[in-house]
Scaffold this motif. Sequence first.
Motif, short mmCIF file in Angstrom:
data_model
loop_
_atom_site.label_atom_id
_atom_site.label_comp_id
_atom_site.label_asym_id
_atom_site.label_seq_id
_atom_site.Cartn_x
_atom_site.Cartn_y
_atom_site.Cartn_z
N UNK B 531 0.82 -1.20 0.00
CA UNK B 531 0.00 0.00 0.00
C UNK B 531 0.86 1.25 0.00
N UNK B 532 2.03 1.22 0.62
CA UNK B 532 2.86 2.41 0.67
C UNK B 532 3.62 2.61 -0.62
N UNK B 533 4.35 1.64 -0.99
CA UNK B 533 5.30 1.86 -2.06
C UNK B 533 5.49 0.57 -2.85
N UNK B 534 4.68 0.38 -3.85
CA UNK B 534 4.77 -0.88 -4.61
C UNK B 534 6.15 -1.09 -5.21
N UNK B 535 6.85 -0.04 -5.51
CA UNK B 535 8.20 -0.21 -6.08
C UNK B 535 9.13 -0.82 -5.04
N UNK B 536 9.04 -0.24 -3.84
CA UNK B 536 9.86 -0.79 -2.76
C UNK B 536 9.45 -2.23 -2.50
N UNK B 537 8.14 -2.48 -2.54
CA UNK B 537 7.65 -3.83 -2.30
C UNK B 537 8.29 -4.80 -3.28
N UNK B 538 8.36 -4.36 -4.49
CA UNK B 538 8.94 -5.21 -5.52
C UNK B 538 10.39 -5.52 -5.19
N UNK B 539 11.08 -4.47 -4.75
CA UNK B 539 12.48 -4.67 -4.42
C UNK B 539 12.65 -5.65 -3.27
N UNK B 540 11.74 -5.55 -2.34
CA UNK B 540 11.86 -6.41 -1.16
C UNK B 540 11.44 -7.83 -1.48
N UNK B 541 10.25 -7.97 -2.02
CA UNK B 541 9.69 -9.31 -2.18
C UNK B 541 10.40 -10.08 -3.30
#
Lengths: 436, 950
Positions: B531-541
Motif C-alpha cells: 500500500x505504501x510503495x509498490x516499487x519498494x515492495x517489488x524490491x523487497x519481495x
Amino acid sequence: MIGGLFIYNHKGEVLISRVYRDDIGRNAVDAFRVNVIHARQQVRSPVTNIARTSFFHVKRSNIWLAVVTKQNVNAAMVFEFLYKMCDVMASYFGKISEENIKNNFVLIYELLDEILDFGYPQNSETGSLKTFITQQGIKGQTKEEQSQITSQVTGQIGWRREGIKYRRNELFLDVLESVNLLMSPQGQVLSAHVSGRVVMKSYLSGMPECKFGMNDKIIIDKAGKGGVTNEAGKSTSGKQSIAIDDCTFNQCVRLSKFDSERSISFIPPDGEYELMRYRTTKDIILPFRVIPLVREVGRTKLEVKVVIKSNFKPSLLAQKIEVRIPTPLNTSGVQVICMKGKAKYKASENAIVWKIKRMAGMKESQISAEIELLPTNDKKKWARPPISMNFEVPFAPSGLKVRYLKVFESKLNYSDHDVIKWVRYIGRSGIYETRC
Amino acid sequence: MTDSKYFTTTKKGEIFELKAELNSDKKEKKKEAVKKVIASMTVGKDVSALFPDVVNCMQTDNLELKKLVYLYLMNYAKSQPDMAIMAVNTFVKDCEDPNPLIRALAVRTMGCIRVDKITEYLCEPLRKCLKDEDPYVRKTAAVCVAKLHDINAQLVEDQGFLDTLKDLISDSNPMVVANAVAALSEIAESHPNSNLLDLNPQSINKLLTALNECTEWGQIFILDCLANYTPRDDRESQSICERVTPRLSHANSAVVLSAVKVLMKFMEMLPKDLDYYGTLLKKLAPPLVTLLSAEPELQYVALRNINLIVQKRPEILKHEMKVFFVKYNDPIYVKLEKLDIMIRLASQANIAQVLAELKEYATEVDVDFVRKAVRAIGRCAIKVEQSAERCVSTLLDLIQTKVNYVVQEAIVVIKDIFRKYPNKYESVIATLCENLDSLDEPEARAAMIWIVGEYAERIDNADELLESFLEGFHDESTQVQLQLLTAIVKLFLKKPTETQELVQQVLSLATQDSDNPDLRDRGYIYWRLLSTDPVAAKEVVLAEKPLISEETDLIEPTLLEELICHIGTLASVYHKPPSAFVEGSRGVMHKRLPARTGSGEGTECPDVGNAAGGSAPEAAPSIIPSQGDLLGDLLNLDLAPPTTAGPTPSTSGMQMGGMDLLGGGLDSLLGGDIGGSPAMGAGFGAAPAVMPASLNAPVGGGLGDLFDLGGGVGMPMGAYIPPKTVWLPAMKAKGLEISGTFARRAGVIQMELVLTNKAMSVMTDFAIQFNRNSFGLAPAGPLQVLTPLGPNQTIEVSLPLSTVGPVMKMDPLNNLQVAVKNNIDVFYFSCQYPISMLFVEDGKMERQVFLATWKDIPNDNESQFQIQDCHLNSEAASNKLQGSNIFTIAKRTVEGQDMLYMSIKLSNGIWVLAELKVQAGNPNYTISLKCRAPEVSQCVFQCYEAVLKN
C-alpha cells in the motif's frame, strides 16, 4: 555402564532379568516390551530411547536380548557383549531357545553374575568360565586348583589353562572365505570383496608358541627386497602374494608385534577358535559369472534367461550351487527349462530356485523361464530384486595361501615336526548378487 | 477388584508351599525351592514375604545355592533393610574364606546391597579385599569401590578408598588395572573437577603397558580413559598414537572404535605436515571399513560414528565410497545410515556411480528409504555441479513413475535445485505442474507453491494454479499458508493487472481470518508494503535470493567436536551430547578436542575451520553461512577461551531468520524491529492516503491503530554519521586495510566497513567478532563479503549490530575491540563509536515525567559543558538533534536566552536529560546533562558537539 539385562521370549514375556544399577526400575522391563517387542511397526533401530532410558537389543531366533542403561555407555561394547553373551550361552547349552533358557536359567544368572560386575564386562572366555562355573559346585577343589582358576580368569593368558596334554599333537587350519559381489546387469562389477576367516582347531600340549605365515604381499615384498635383486623379488611375488586390506585378530595374537613386524605370533586357545579375519578387494577370483536377460512380453508375461559361467581351474569342482531368480508378486505360473540340475518355482518365496549339485571349472549352464503374470492395477512397479547365488568352491577366492604354521614348545619335548597339521580351503558365496 | 481375590489366594498358597520347602531339611529340596523363588522373582511376582526363609539358606557350603540366595538378597534387601542385617555376618565371614572365589563373591554381592547399615559393615572387608593376595579378589574389590561410591560417596572418601584405588592402577595384574581404571573413570565423572584420574605421562605409560595384556573389555576401559587425557605436546601425542594403533586390528569392534576415538582426538594435536599424520590417516580407513562386515547392530553403531568421522575428516574415507553401497538385505537402519554417508562422500570423481546406485534405491519398497534416496539425488545435484543435469533428468524419470511419495519428494528437492542454479532448469516446470493434484504432503505442496510463485511470469496459468490452492486455505498447514501468501504477493508484483482480486483475497484471509500470528504478521507486512510503495515492495519481495548452501544437515562444529570425543558411545549413536539424554550430573561435562600446541602452526587455523565446517572455501560467496559454521570459524579465531556459545550467536541466528523470511533487505526498510515497535509507524505515517482504493475497505479497523502510531512523529532527518577513519592500516594486517564508521539507519545500528586488499593475493573467508563492550554491541549477522577480495580491490560492507551481546565496561566507555579474520590471519583493532548511534527512537519523554525525573536525579550527577563556535539558532539546533534521536520536549525563553529541555534514551535503557542554553548572537552554548549513570555524560556531550557542528 550397563544398567540391566533382560531376555524375553517372542511374546515379550521375561525369561531372565538381571539389574545391575539402581537407576533401572522394574518398569524398564515393561517399557521395552511395549515399545519395541509389541510395537506395530518394524524395528527401525537396534538402539531405542524410551523416557530417557536407552535399550540395546539383538534377536536370536525368536528370543530378544536387551541391555538397558541410563548412562552414556560405550554402545559398541554393549553389542559386542551381547554377541559374546550369546556365544557363551550357546557353548554351555546349545541353541538359544526359550526352552533352553528356561531349563538353564540358574546357570544364566550365575554367568551373568560372573561376566558382568556393576555393568562392567569381565572375563567372558568360555574356556576359563567352564573351569569354575559348572553347575556342580566347586567344593572339591584344592587350593592350588582354586588359585589356578583365579589366575587364569584374571591373567594375561586368560584363554588357555596350564597343563594341557595330548598324546598326539595335531592342528587343523581352515581358511574359510566368503566372496561378495554386486554386479550390474551389464556385467560391471559394482563392488566385490572377500571376507575371510582363519579358523584353527588346536590339540597341542603345554603352552605352545605359534607363528603363522601367509602370502601377505607386504611380507613377501619385504623378503623380496632383502633377496638378490628387487626386480626378481617383485616379479615372483606379484602373482603369488595378495594385498590384504585389513585384518583383525583373536585376542591371543600379539598385536604390537604384528604392527611392528607384521608377524602373527600367539599362544593358541585349546580347541576350536577363530585366529583371524581379513578382507581383500583386489584381484579377487570371482568363481561364477551370472548373465541375466529379462524381457517383458506385454503386461502379463515375463521371459527370463540366465546363464552362469564357472571361472576357475577345470580340475576343481564347485558344489551346492543355487541360483535364486526373483519373480514378481503377481506371478500366476512359471515354466522352467534348464540344461543342468533342477529348477523349481517356489511361490512362497517369490523366486525360481535352480540347484546344481556339482559343476567343474570353465563350464557354462543356462536356464530359461516363462513367467505368467496376473494383471493388476497396482501402479507400483516391480522392484526387480537382484539374482542371488550360493555355492561352495575348494579354493580361496582371495588367493590367500598358508605358508607355514610353526609350533614351539620349549618345556615339553615335542618339536614342530612332530605336530600333524592339516590345511583346508573353502570358498563360499556371501552376498553374491547380479542385478537384472 | 473381582479377580484379584483369586489372585491373592493362589499366590498365598504358592508362597506358603515355598515357605515349607525352604525350611525343609533336605538340601536338594531347599535348592529347588530357592530356584522356584528366583523364577517367580524373574517374572515379576513379589516374593519378598519369603525373605527370612531364603536368608536362612545362606549359610551353606553349596556355592550354587549361595549364589541364588545372594541374587535374591540383591533384589529385596532394599525393601527389607532390617532383615537384611541378618545376612551381614555371613558376608563378613565369607570375606575371610580361604577360597578366593568365595571371598570375591561376598564382596561383589555386598556392594550390590544398597542398605546403609550394611554398607557400614562393608568397609573393613572391602579394605582387606583391595589388598588381597589374589588378583581375582582385587579386581572384584576395585569395582566394589565404585558401587559403594554410588551408594555413599562421602563414606568412600572418608575411608580413603580412592587412594587405594589409585594405587591399583600400578597393580601387576592387567585385569585389576583395567577394573580400577573403569571404577575411577566412573567416580571421576560425578566429580568433574576433582582431578581424581590424575593422568600424567607416567600413569599413561602404565595404562599403555596394561593395554597390551588385558582382556578385550579391559582394553576398552583403558582406551576410553586414555581419550580423556590431553597430551602436553605433539610429540607425546604421537607416541601415544603409535602405541594405540595396533588396537585397530583387534577382533572386537568396540576396541577398534575406542582406539579410533583416541586417535581422532590426539591427531588434532599433530602438525599436518608431519609424515606421521598422513600415515595415521591412511591407517584409519581399513579398520573403519572392516567394521561394516560386523553384525548389523554393530554396523549401525559403526555407521553412526563414521558419519561423524566423515564430517570431521572427510579425507579418511573419500576413496571408500563403494563399501557404503546398500545391500538388498541390509536391515533398514543400516540402509538409511549408509545412504547418509554416501551423500557426504559424493564428489565429482564418484558421482556417476553414486547416481546409478541412488536410482536403483529409488525403486525399492521401504518408503522411508526411497524418500531418502530421492532426496539424496537432489542433494547430489546441489553438491556436485557437474552432475546437476543428470540428477534433474533422473528426478524427472522418477516423477514419471507417478508413485505418489516419490513425486512429492522429488518436487521438494527440485525446489532446492532451482535455488542453487537459477534460470537453468525451469523447463521442467511444466512436468511438475502436471502433478499438482497428487500432492498431499505440506512440504511438497509448499515447495510446489514456491515454484509457481517464483516463476509466475513463465507459467501462463499461475493465477489459476494458486487460486486452486487458495480454496482450502484454512485447512492447509501453516507452512503451506505462508508459502501461498508469499507466492500470491510475488504473482501480484509480476502481473499486477490480473491478480488484484487474488492478492486481496489472500491478504484478508491471512490477516483477518487467521489466528496464526506469524501468518497475520506476514500478511500485514505485505499489505503495508504494497500500500505504501509498490516499487519498494517489488524490491523487497522479489529481491535476489542468496544461494543455498550445499551441505544442509551438517552437525554444528562445536557439537561435532564434542561427539568426536564420544566415539563409540551412545552419544555418538544419537548424535546428541550426553547431557541431552543422561540424567543428573554424570557425564554432563562437555568434552572438547585438544587445541593444537607448538608454534608456527597458526597459519593452519583457518584451514582447520573449513575442514570442520565441511564447506568448500572457494565456494564461500555462494553460501549463506549457517549459524553453526560461523560460530565454528569464530571459535577458531582463538579470541575467547574455548567456552560454548554465548548469547551472541543465538541472537544473530534470530535476526538472520527474520531477514531470510522476508527475502532480505527488509530490515533497513522497516526500521529493524519487525516486532512492531512504535518506530515502525514513523516511516509509514502517510500510508493510508496512498493505499489503493480497492484495498482500503478491509483495512479499516484492523490496521487503523497501527498507522496511528506514526501520527506524532514526523519524518526524521538524517542522523549524524561521523566520517570514515582508518581503523586498521594495511601494514599491520598483512595487506588488509579497514576503515569505517558507525551509523544508525532507521533504528538499526550499523557498522560500515570499507575493506581494501592491498596485498598480492586474494582474500576470502571474512568473519568478524567483537570483544565484550560497555553496551553489549555484537554483530547481528555474519560479515557478508560475498566475493573474494582480489588485490587492490575495495569493498564496502555494512554490518548490522545488535545490543544484546555480553557487556563489560570499557575505558573509554565507547571503546570497541574488534577481531577480523580472513584466510590469511586474524587481526585485531579497536575503535570508538559515537554514542549517538545508541540513542533510540522512543527517547521522547513525557513532560511531567521529565520534570519529575529532573528533580529526582541528585545534583551531583549534573555536569556542565560548553559548546563553542556554534552558529545555529535554537530551532535549527533542535531539528538537527532530533535527527540523532535527541528529542526536544520543551522550550522556554528567558531574557532572550532559549532554554531547550531534551531527553535521550540509550539502547540499554539509560535516560539522559539535558538542558541546552542558546543565546541569540552568542556562538557559545551551555549544556547541562543529568543522568543516573553520570559516566555517560562525557560521551553524550561529545555527541552534541559532533551533531551540532556538522
